[in-house]
Design an enzyme around this catalytic site. Sequence first.
Site, mmCIF file in Angstrom:
data_model
loop_
_atom_site.group_PDB
_atom_site.id
_atom_site.type_symbol
_atom_site.label_atom_id
_atom_site.label_comp_id
_atom_site.label_asym_id
_atom_site.label_seq_id
_atom_site.Cartn_x
_atom_site.Cartn_y
_atom_site.Cartn_z
ATOM 1 N N LYS A 36 0.858 -1.193 0.000
ATOM 2 C CA LYS A 36 0.000 0.000 0.000
ATOM 3 C C LYS A 36 0.888 1.234 0.000
ATOM 4 O O LYS A 36 2.042 1.198 0.433
ATOM 5 C CB LYS A 36 -0.976 -0.002 1.175
ATOM 6 C CG LYS A 36 -0.385 0.073 2.544
ATOM 7 C CD LYS A 36 -1.524 0.027 3.568
ATOM 8 C CE LYS A 36 -1.066 0.228 4.980
ATOM 9 N NZ LYS A 36 -0.028 -0.672 5.433
ATOM 10 N N ASP A 153 8.810 12.631 -8.291
ATOM 11 C CA ASP A 153 8.941 11.780 -7.106
ATOM 12 C C ASP A 153 9.740 10.528 -7.430
ATOM 13 O O ASP A 153 9.393 9.411 -7.038
ATOM 14 C CB ASP A 153 7.558 11.396 -6.544
ATOM 15 C CG ASP A 153 7.672 10.823 -5.130
ATOM 16 O OD1 ASP A 153 6.745 10.102 -4.690
ATOM 17 O OD2 ASP A 153 8.719 11.049 -4.485
ATOM 18 N N LEU A 156 13.715 5.092 -5.064
ATOM 19 C CA LEU A 156 13.942 3.657 -5.245
ATOM 20 C C LEU A 156 12.613 2.896 -5.318
ATOM 21 O O LEU A 156 12.451 1.997 -6.138
ATOM 22 C CB LEU A 156 14.800 3.108 -4.095
ATOM 23 C CG LEU A 156 16.231 3.658 -3.985
ATOM 24 C CD1 LEU A 156 16.953 3.019 -2.815
ATOM 25 C CD2 LEU A 156 17.016 3.419 -5.273
ATOM 26 N N ASP A 171 4.283 5.192 -10.528
ATOM 27 C CA ASP A 171 3.701 6.119 -9.554
ATOM 28 C C ASP A 171 3.811 7.583 -9.990
ATOM 29 O O ASP A 171 4.731 8.304 -9.615
ATOM 30 C CB ASP A 171 4.351 5.942 -8.171
ATOM 31 C CG ASP A 171 3.472 6.609 -7.106
ATOM 32 O OD1 ASP A 171 3.638 6.330 -5.920
ATOM 33 O OD2 ASP A 171 2.610 7.433 -7.500
#
Length: 303
Positions: A36, A153, A156, A171
Amino acid sequence: NADAAAAQRAKNPTIPAVIVNSQSRISYNCGKFLGKGGFAFCYEVTSSDASDCRTLACKIVSKKLLVKDSQKEKMIQEIEIHRKLSHEHLVKFYDSFADQENMYILLELCSRRSLMELHRRRKLVTVPEAQYFMRQIVSGCQYLHSNKIIHRDLKLGNVFLNSKLWVKIGDFGLATQVNRDGEQKKTMCGTPNYLAPEVLNKQGHSFEVDVWSLGCILYTLVVGRPPFESPSLKETYVRIKNNNFKIPSSLNPVVAAFIRSMLQSQPQLRPSVFAMPHDPFFSLQPILPSLPESVLTVTPRLD
Ligand SMILES: COc1cc(C(=O)NC2CCN(C)CC2)ccc1Nc1cc2c(cn1)c(C)nn2-c1cc(Cl)cc(-c2ccccc2C(N)=O)c1
């Protein structure tokens, strides 16, 4: 396994066992809980439709959490930006839809998780491995910057790895589109992991923030810890403002110089993602075409 997934779903009653896309009429069996992040839960899903029996990653966000318009707009912006991207080093966007309870985003599954897990397991990677990963990350960033998209953003945990250990940048929750040449973004809602000084100082920022993040990624991979790591966020911010980072003298000087070029305080002094492949870092030795999956756990002998 199935009952662990069922147990996890039991904790989140709004996660159905079968997810139906009412527009395409394709339904997906919800499987293993993957992780999550923010408002999103991520599950492995398999489409029961004969058409595409791939296994995908499905990000699920409860509509109950998207109460403020700003949160809805952020989610819509992430989808609008991601859906039009297509590149071998970006996570593929398949579809997004909603039902009564949730919003769903169907994405490419990256079965080897992300560089964060590799870093946690290995601590340090070798220079040949860093070259292998950086070349693919830079390639994905070149595609983004050519399409006027700043990721904002890069970290890793957002550099995913598929079964062949190919890099897939994902993302796009903080990504933004530059509309006019030279436009400087003034704000960013959300805190990137590798924050650039110009964002901290609210001086306006652009593509160079991604280069700063790439410098932080390479530093973390070959030094074993983030460049500005401190006991508190406040101290980290002070170190970023003062450009206070140390590169161990044991590090290969060509790698050290490449990191320093990306971690320059003044954005305009950093190399662009188009100039980066010409840095001596990438010609230290021929870039490996692939990595053995053992790199996920042990330092490889790459000679
Ligand atoms: C088989 O593929 C995967 C297995 C696992 C796995 O084995 N997880 C285990 C962790 C320990 N727990 C106890 C059991 C599950 C994780 C990610 C996978 N793949 C994957 C994830 C993806 C995507 C593509 N592929 C995309 C695109 N986004 N995400 C995504 C989305 C969200 Cl909301 C969170 C995270 C996430 C959250 C927290 C930490 C790490 C992560 C992370 N980066 O994986 C990842």
